[in-house]
Design a protein around this motif. Sequence first.
Motif, PDB file in Angstrom:
ATOM      1  N   ALA A 348       0.827  -1.207   0.000  1.00 53.02           N
ATOM      2  CA  ALA A 348       0.000   0.000   0.000  1.00 53.02           C
ATOM      3  C   ALA A 348       0.864   1.261   0.000  1.00 53.02           C
ATOM      4  O   ALA A 348       0.576   2.228  -0.715  1.00 53.02           O
ATOM      5  CB  ALA A 348      -0.937  -0.007   1.214  1.00 53.02           C
ATOM      6  N   ILE A 349       1.932   1.263   0.778  1.00 52.79           N
ATOM      7  CA  ILE A 349       2.805   2.445   0.826  1.00 52.79           C
ATOM      8  C   ILE A 349       3.555   2.598  -0.501  1.00 52.79           C
ATOM      9  O   ILE A 349       3.741   3.719  -1.003  1.00 52.79           O
ATOM     10  CB  ILE A 349       3.784   2.352   2.009  1.00 52.79           C
ATOM     11  CG1 ILE A 349       3.009   2.364   3.333  1.00 52.79           C
ATOM     12  CG2 ILE A 349       4.797   3.490   1.987  1.00 52.79           C
ATOM     13  CD1 ILE A 349       3.869   2.210   4.567  1.00 52.79           C
ATOM     14  N   ALA A 424       0.878   2.487   8.986  1.00 51.35           N
ATOM     15  CA  ALA A 424       0.023   2.577   7.807  1.00 51.35           C
ATOM     16  C   ALA A 424      -1.060   3.634   7.986  1.00 51.35           C
ATOM     17  O   ALA A 424      -1.383   4.384   7.052  1.00 51.35           O
ATOM     18  CB  ALA A 424      -0.615   1.218   7.532  1.00 51.35           C
ATOM     19  N   SER A 425      -1.606   3.728   9.186  1.00 55.09           N
ATOM     20  CA  SER A 425      -2.667   4.717   9.427  1.00 55.09           C
ATOM     21  C   SER A 425      -2.150   6.145   9.288  1.00 55.09           C
ATOM     22  O   SER A 425      -2.920   7.062   8.981  1.00 55.09           O
ATOM     23  CB  SER A 425      -3.268   4.513  10.824  1.00 55.09           C
ATOM     24  OG  SER A 425      -2.323   4.814  11.829  1.00 55.09           O
ATOM     25  N   GLU A 426      -0.850   6.342   9.506  1.00 58.52           N
ATOM     26  CA  GLU A 426      -0.260   7.669   9.362  1.00 58.52           C
ATOM     27  C   GLU A 426       0.081   7.986   7.905  1.00 58.52           C
ATOM     28  O   GLU A 426      -0.019   9.134   7.473  1.00 58.52           O
ATOM     29  CB  GLU A 426       1.006   7.774  10.215  1.00 58.52           C
ATOM     30  CG  GLU A 426       0.758   7.646  11.723  1.00 58.52           C
ATOM     31  CD  GLU A 426       2.048   7.632  12.513  1.00 58.52           C
ATOM     32  OE1 GLU A 426       3.139   7.708  11.882  1.00 58.52           O
ATOM     33  OE2 GLU A 426       1.993   7.535  13.751  1.00 58.52           O
ATOM     34  N   GLU A 434      -8.366   1.275   4.539  1.00 60.38           N
ATOM     35  CA  GLU A 434      -9.479   0.319   4.623  1.00 60.38           C
ATOM     36  C   GLU A 434      -9.156  -0.952   3.849  1.00 60.38           C
ATOM     37  O   GLU A 434      -9.479  -2.054   4.281  1.00 60.38           O
ATOM     38  CB  GLU A 434     -10.750   0.970   4.099  1.00 60.38           C
ATOM     39  CG  GLU A 434     -11.986   0.086   4.258  1.00 60.38           C
ATOM     40  CD  GLU A 434     -13.255   0.788   3.832  1.00 60.38           C
ATOM     41  OE1 GLU A 434     -14.289   0.104   3.743  1.00 60.38           O
ATOM     42  OE2 GLU A 434     -13.207   2.023   3.589  1.00 60.38           O
ATOM     43  N   GLN A 435      -8.482  -0.798   2.704  1.00 55.85           N
ATOM     44  CA  GLN A 435      -8.102  -1.968   1.921  1.00 55.85           C
ATOM     45  C   GLN A 435      -7.093  -2.840   2.665  1.00 55.85           C
ATOM     46  O   GLN A 435      -7.169  -4.079   2.623  1.00 55.85           O
ATOM     47  CB  GLN A 435      -7.522  -1.515   0.571  1.00 55.85           C
ATOM     48  CG  GLN A 435      -8.539  -0.863  -0.352  1.00 55.85           C
ATOM     49  CD  GLN A 435      -7.916  -0.344  -1.635  1.00 55.85           C
ATOM     50  OE1 GLN A 435      -6.711  -0.481  -1.850  1.00 55.85           O
ATOM     51  NE2 GLN A 435      -8.731   0.273  -2.493  1.00 55.85           N
ATOM     52  N   VAL A 436      -6.142  -2.191   3.336  1.00 61.41           N
ATOM     53  CA  VAL A 436      -5.162  -2.946   4.121  1.00 61.41           C
ATOM     54  C   VAL A 436      -5.858  -3.727   5.231  1.00 61.41           C
ATOM     55  O   VAL A 436      -5.582  -4.921   5.452  1.00 61.41           O
ATOM     56  CB  VAL A 436      -4.098  -1.996   4.715  1.00 61.41           C
ATOM     57  CG1 VAL A 436      -3.238  -2.731   5.751  1.00 61.41           C
ATOM     58  CG2 VAL A 436      -3.219  -1.424   3.627  1.00 61.41           C
ATOM     59  N   GLU A 438      -8.879  -4.772   5.362  1.00 65.69           N
ATOM     60  CA  GLU A 438      -9.652  -5.884   4.799  1.00 65.69           C
ATOM     61  C   GLU A 438      -8.753  -7.076   4.499  1.00 65.69           C
ATOM     62  O   GLU A 438      -9.138  -8.230   4.710  1.00 65.69           O
ATOM     63  CB  GLU A 438     -10.358  -5.428   3.525  1.00 65.69           C
ATOM     64  CG  GLU A 438     -11.522  -4.465   3.764  1.00 65.69           C
ATOM     65  CD  GLU A 438     -12.137  -3.977   2.463  1.00 65.69           C
ATOM     66  OE1 GLU A 438     -11.607  -4.334   1.381  1.00 65.69           O
ATOM     67  OE2 GLU A 438     -13.146  -3.241   2.516  1.00 65.69           O
ATOM     68  N   LYS A 439      -7.535  -6.796   3.999  1.00 70.33           N
ATOM     69  CA  LYS A 439      -6.605  -7.889   3.664  1.00 70.33           C
ATOM     70  C   LYS A 439      -6.127  -8.640   4.904  1.00 70.33           C
ATOM     71  O   LYS A 439      -5.891  -9.850   4.844  1.00 70.33           O
ATOM     72  CB  LYS A 439      -5.402  -7.332   2.910  1.00 70.33           C
ATOM     73  CG  LYS A 439      -5.696  -6.884   1.495  1.00 70.33           C
ATOM     74  CD  LYS A 439      -4.419  -6.406   0.817  1.00 70.33           C
ATOM     75  CE  LYS A 439      -4.683  -5.968  -0.621  1.00 70.33           C
ATOM     76  NZ  LYS A 439      -3.434  -5.472  -1.281  1.00 70.33           N
ATOM     77  N   VAL A 440      -5.968  -7.930   6.005  1.00 71.23           N
ATOM     78  CA  VAL A 440      -5.382  -8.560   7.199  1.00 71.23           C
ATOM     79  C   VAL A 440      -6.444  -8.918   8.231  1.00 71.23           C
ATOM     80  O   VAL A 440      -6.101  -9.349   9.339  1.00 71.23           O
ATOM     81  CB  VAL A 440      -4.329  -7.646   7.841  1.00 71.23           C
ATOM     82  CG1 VAL A 440      -3.256  -7.274   6.834  1.00 71.23           C
ATOM     83  CG2 VAL A 440      -4.959  -6.387   8.439  1.00 71.23           C
ATOM     84  N   ALA A 441      -7.709  -8.729   7.893  1.00 65.11           N
ATOM     85  CA  ALA A 441      -8.786  -9.006   8.853  1.00 65.11           C
ATOM     86  C   ALA A 441      -8.664 -10.419   9.413  1.00 65.11           C
ATOM     87  O   ALA A 441      -8.397 -11.377   8.688  1.00 65.11           O
ATOM     88  CB  ALA A 441     -10.144  -8.824   8.173  1.00 65.11           C
ATOM     89  N   GLY A 442      -8.844 -10.530  10.719  1.00 67.07           N
ATOM     90  CA  GLY A 442      -8.774 -11.833  11.379  1.00 67.07           C
ATOM     91  C   GLY A 442      -7.389 -12.233  11.821  1.00 67.07           C
ATOM     92  O   GLY A 442      -7.193 -13.365  12.283  1.00 67.07           O
TER      93      GLY A 442
END
Length: 449
Positions: A348-349, A424-426, A434-436, A438-442
């Motif tokens: 993402a970055i 990442a949030s920064e 939000e996409q990140v 979703e990928k790491v959910a759970g």
Amino acid sequence: MLASLQDGRTGCLSAAVPGVGAVQAFLMAGDVLAVHAGDDDIRLLARVSAANLVPGAELEALAESCPNPGEFTDALYGVLDESTVQGLLFERFRENLYCFLGATDVAPFEPMEALFVANIQVGHDSHALVEELRSLRHRVGPLLSARLLLLPADGTATTAMEAEVIEACSNGLGVPELLRRASAEPNRVLQLVSDLLDRGALAWDNPPPVKPTTPPPTAPAASEPSALDLPLEDDYTDDGTQRSAPPSAPPVVEEEYLDAFGDYDTTRGDGSFSGVRDRIDLAAADPDDELPGGRQASEPEMIDMPEADAAAQASAVSLNFSGPRLADDDARHKVDVVNEVLEAVRAAIDYLKGAGSGHARVQLIVDGSAGPFSALFNGVELRADGRLPVDAVLKNLRKRPITEHRRLLQRACTDVIERALSLASEDLDDVLMEQVLEKVAGYQQRLGI
């Protein structure tokens, strides 16, 4: 010890300390990394109780559930925050080193290829710490031989711990009893008492005679042997008199120092429980109160320890702080979960700021691991896809004691993930973040949190 540190040795020095028993100092490449005493768990229990860090009933239950060495320390992480536990462990390390420097019988150095022991401490200057504690032993020696009571004087406290010591002495208190009540390790309390006496915040009920406490010179002349080559024996006895002159007062009895812990450990010197029952008094009560059964409140309450097996009953219950072993597949799975998060953050970055920027940012996250986690990621370089090399991480993990593997890896993985998501949030906008997520959910469930 100083000679071994100067030579950069790796191994163990074992010593018999009067009133304490066996103490082991573990050295690696010129640093003191760990110092163990046989009764570390009992002393740690005493400190937690004195500081009221855990409610009495809960602490009793915790002690009952941890009959093996290492279990009590691991259990503390479940009831106290990590920084508090790490602070307690460093102070235990420091106290053990202080005791080791008073050893009268040091065994020959035992070389070791690597250290696989608990409570490894890093980030301190070993040479400076040894010199500091040697000087402290000189300074506080006379306090241990004093038969008088400490009383508050005109001076004031400058720290919370100083205030605690002054308050404890409000009605007059001897040094052994003060050490028993204090929430800090004995060497810290003795240092505080010495400081408070010097500043006039504490006074003796009848001032003791002045005794010489001059420490050995810190910078020998060029023609003299280096301090690193000198033996650890002090030029003065613990009561402050020179060894070459007859003492002006009875010599310090080291047992008085340990008598401060008599409520917790009166018959053991090797850290083993004396049987299937042990006495631990964690309650604060009026000594004149009578409890059911005719027992006085001042008498320690019996706490049932778990039944030992037949072999342990024949001697002492062996202390072995072991937990469920971490299987190799389980360890790899946890690192893979971390890699899923790191790869998502890196990609993402890179998308937002250009190729290579994400890799560099994530590498900083790994390199920024602190405390015990830093050893786990020492020398670990991310792969081109932003993932950790699993074998390199597990190689570092295997350098730690087996009993630490599960907890250390779990906490280290959680730490890296949380810092990566915080980064990442920064760096990312809301859509990419939000996409990140979703990928790491759970990921927490996959880590077993």
